[in-house]
Scaffold this motif. Structure first.
Motif, PDB file in Angstrom:
ATOM      1  N   MET A   1      -8.914  -7.679   4.860  1.00  0.00           N
ATOM      2  CA  MET A   1      -9.116  -9.062   4.958  1.00  0.00           C
ATOM      3  C   MET A   1      -9.377  -9.712   3.626  1.00  0.00           C
ATOM      4  O   MET A   1     -10.404  -8.991   3.076  1.00  0.00           O
ATOM      5  N   PHE A   2      -8.626 -10.518   2.969  1.00  0.00           N
ATOM      6  CA  PHE A   2      -9.112 -11.323   1.860  1.00  0.00           C
ATOM      7  C   PHE A   2      -9.328 -12.805   2.121  1.00  0.00           C
ATOM      8  O   PHE A   2      -8.376 -13.644   2.691  1.00  0.00           O
ATOM      9  N   GLY A   3     -10.518 -13.116   2.578  1.00  0.00           N
ATOM     10  CA  GLY A   3     -10.945 -14.401   2.982  1.00  0.00           C
ATOM     11  C   GLY A   3     -10.557 -14.241   4.520  1.00  0.00           C
ATOM     12  O   GLY A   3     -10.921 -13.361   5.385  1.00  0.00           O
ATOM     13  N   LYS A   4      -9.568 -14.977   5.083  1.00  0.00           N
ATOM     14  CA  LYS A   4      -9.069 -15.048   6.627  1.00  0.00           C
ATOM     15  C   LYS A   4      -7.835 -14.540   6.571  1.00  0.00           C
ATOM     16  O   LYS A   4      -7.166 -14.756   7.692  1.00  0.00           O
ATOM     17  N   ASP A   5      -7.193 -13.884   5.558  1.00  0.00           N
ATOM     18  CA  ASP A   5      -5.865 -13.538   5.329  1.00  0.00           C
ATOM     19  C   ASP A   5      -5.736 -12.036   5.354  1.00  0.00           C
ATOM     20  O   ASP A   5      -6.667 -11.474   4.636  1.00  0.00           O
ATOM     21  N   LEU A   6      -4.790 -11.655   6.136  1.00  0.00           N
ATOM     22  CA  LEU A   6      -4.611 -10.027   6.223  1.00  0.00           C
ATOM     23  C   LEU A   6      -3.966  -9.419   4.743  1.00  0.00           C
ATOM     24  O   LEU A   6      -2.890 -10.235   4.506  1.00  0.00           O
ATOM     25  N   VAL A   7      -4.363  -8.296   4.526  1.00  0.00           N
ATOM     26  CA  VAL A   7      -3.918  -7.583   3.324  1.00  0.00           C
ATOM     27  C   VAL A   7      -3.065  -6.441   3.917  1.00  0.00           C
ATOM     28  O   VAL A   7      -3.848  -5.623   4.560  1.00  0.00           O
ATOM     29  N   VAL A   8      -1.732  -6.361   3.743  1.00  0.00           N
ATOM     30  CA  VAL A   8      -0.954  -5.260   4.008  1.00  0.00           C
ATOM     31  C   VAL A   8      -0.690  -4.296   2.661  1.00  0.00           C
ATOM     32  O   VAL A   8      -0.146  -4.814   1.926  1.00  0.00           O
ATOM     33  N   LEU A   9      -0.970  -3.193   2.878  1.00  0.00           N
ATOM     34  CA  LEU A   9      -0.807  -2.166   1.608  1.00  0.00           C
ATOM     35  C   LEU A   9       0.107  -0.996   2.120  1.00  0.00           C
ATOM     36  O   LEU A   9       0.216  -0.570   3.205  1.00  0.00           O
ATOM     37  N   ILE A  10       0.885  -0.535   1.161  1.00  0.00           N
ATOM     38  CA  ILE A  10       1.760   0.518   1.338  1.00  0.00           C
ATOM     39  C   ILE A  10       1.718   1.477  -0.053  1.00  0.00           C
ATOM     40  O   ILE A  10       1.575   0.935  -1.162  1.00  0.00           O
ATOM     41  N   ASP A  11       1.668   2.553   0.131  1.00  0.00           N
ATOM     42  CA  ASP A  11       2.078   3.603  -1.189  1.00  0.00           C
ATOM     43  C   ASP A  11       3.068   3.421  -1.998  1.00  0.00           C
ATOM     44  O   ASP A  11       4.224   2.961  -1.472  1.00  0.00           O
ATOM     45  N   LEU A  12       2.783   3.189  -3.291  1.00  0.00           N
ATOM     46  CA  LEU A  12       3.986   2.958  -4.245  1.00  0.00           C
ATOM     47  C   LEU A  12       5.048   4.043  -4.135  1.00  0.00           C
ATOM     48  O   LEU A  12       4.856   5.084  -4.375  1.00  0.00           O
ATOM     49  N   ASP A  13       6.097   3.438  -3.956  1.00  0.00           N
ATOM     50  CA  ASP A  13       7.297   4.294  -4.312  1.00  0.00           C
ATOM     51  C   ASP A  13       8.252   3.924  -5.234  1.00  0.00           C
ATOM     52  O   ASP A  13       8.866   2.866  -4.824  1.00  0.00           O
ATOM     53  N   GLU A  14       8.084   4.397  -6.392  1.00  0.00           N
ATOM     54  CA  GLU A  14       9.213   3.811  -7.640  1.00  0.00           C
ATOM     55  C   GLU A  14      10.437   3.861  -7.419  1.00  0.00           C
ATOM     56  O   GLU A  14      11.305   3.430  -8.065  1.00  0.00           O
TER      57      GLU A  14
END
Length: 115
Positions: A96-109
């Motif tokens: 979470m960043f503040g009250k917002d969700l942060v979604v991450l994925i591995d970088l695929d160039e």
């Protein structure tokens, strides 16, 4: 030419010289192969890359931090300055960043970012 060949045959390497040396390309070696991930902040307002880098960087890479590049529309490229940071960011979420969700994925160039 024979003189040079004779000198080469008589050359002896010390044990330290036999172990070899590590050669790095010019520039910062850590950034050449730095682990990266792409993230999106699910928020209605635009989020700043500097704030993300400072806040989440303290968690993911507490010693060296992260670099964060704004890709537009709350999409970001994270560069982890510690090897274990990417694994932690991808495996230990959600974040979470503040009250917002942060979604991450591995970088695929080989793929393009679709908004």
């Amino acid at each position: 030419m024979e003189a040079v060949e004779g000198m080469m045959e008589r050359m002896k390497l010390s044990m330290a010289e036999k172990k070899g040396i590590r050669v790095q390309a010019e520039g910062s070696g850590s950034q050449l192969a730095a682990p990266q991930a792409v993230g999106k902040v699910l928020a209605e307002k635009l989020v700043g890359a500097d704030g993300l880098a400072q806040t989440l960087g303290r968690i993911w890479c507490p010693i060296k931090g992260v670099m964060c590049k704004d890709l537009g529309e709350n999409h970001f490229l994270f560069t982890f300055l510690q090897g274990s940071g990417k694994k932690r960011a991808l495996d230990d979420g959600p974040w979470m960043f503040g009250k917002d969700l942060v979604v991450l994925i591995d970088l695929d160039e080989s793929k393009q970012l679709r908004r």
